[in-house]
Design an enzyme around this catalytic site. Structure first.
Site, PDB file in Angstrom:
ATOM      1  N   ASP A 163      36.912  47.691  39.415  1.00 16.65           N
ATOM      2  CA  ASP A 163      38.120  48.090  40.143  1.00 16.65           C
ATOM      3  C   ASP A 163      37.701  48.908  41.353  1.00 16.65           C
ATOM      4  O   ASP A 163      36.725  49.675  41.300  1.00 16.65           O
ATOM      5  CB  ASP A 163      39.049  48.919  39.246  1.00 16.65           C
ATOM      6  N   ASP A 177      44.132  41.947  39.705  1.00 15.58           N
ATOM      7  CA  ASP A 177      45.335  42.636  39.217  1.00 15.58           C
ATOM      8  C   ASP A 177      46.501  42.422  40.180  1.00 15.58           C
ATOM      9  O   ASP A 177      47.640  42.195  39.757  1.00 15.58           O
ATOM     10  CB  ASP A 177      45.059  44.130  39.062  1.00 15.58           C
TER      11      ASP A 177
END
Length: 202
Positions: A163, A177
């Site tokens: 991330d 995402d």
């Protein structure tokens, strides 16, 4: 006139004193495959065709490629936990997440892998049955499936996902995402629009 009438009757003919009734003809512009049901009454198949499958594959592959590329760039340019300010609250922050989107279920990687696999399988079955229901379904499900598959590959291969998009007020996330969230929003909007009854014309 009377003699002519008697001659017609003698020959077995009946004078046309009244117009003959005409049989009602059922004119159909088109019909279903049984040749009986009009198109207006026939049910259109909602199953995905070749064009829908190709569009779904193209969007999903593009989503996987974009997500994997950005993760590779961040992992190779920034050490773990390093951060680069971009603009406002947005920064590129290299973190690792073993859970699902936005850091949820970070301590249950095997369960996340199973749930993701089941979800992707369900989406493919749904698309096979209803892919032609709305023109944007290949795009919406392509984004969701592409994002899910990209994160799934990382979890199976590495045990975590990378991330890097950090807004400070929200857990860090990645492009996969974002694709999942955008795809779900488009999917819900398309399904609501498809189920909305058509307005009657004045």
């Amino acid at each position: 006139m009377g003699d002519a009438l008697h001659r017609l009757q003698a020959q077995g003919r009946t004078p046309l004193t009244e117009p003959q009734s005409r049989a009602t003809i059922d004119v159909r512009v088109g019909s279903a495959t049984d040749g009986l049901t009009p198109f207006s009454m026939a049910k259109r198949s909602l199953a995905a065709g070749l064009s829908e499958w190709l569009a779904l594959a193209a969007v999903a592959i593009a989503a996987v490629a974009a997500d994997q590329l950005t993760k590779h760039i961040v992992s190779s340019k920034l050490a773990l936990d390093d951060e680069v300010k971009v603009v406002g609250p947005l920064s590129i922050h290299h973190v690792q997440n073993s859970g699902i989107a936005f850091g949820l279920f970070s301590s249950a990687t095997p369960l996340v892998i199973v749930l993701t696999t089941v979800a992707v399988g369900w989406m493919l079955v749904f698309f096979a049955r209803s892919g032609a229901r709305h023109p944007v379904l290949p795009v919406a499900l392509g984004l969701v499936i592409g994002g899910s598959v990209s994160n799934l590959v990382d979890r199976v291969r590495l045990g975590h996902v990378t991330d890097f998009l950090d807004l400070k007020w929200w857990p860090a996330f990645n492009l996969a995402d974002s694709f999942i969230v955008i795809g779900v929003v488009i999917l819900l909007a398309a399904l609501i629009a498809a189920d909305r009854p058509a307005r009657s014309r004045p």
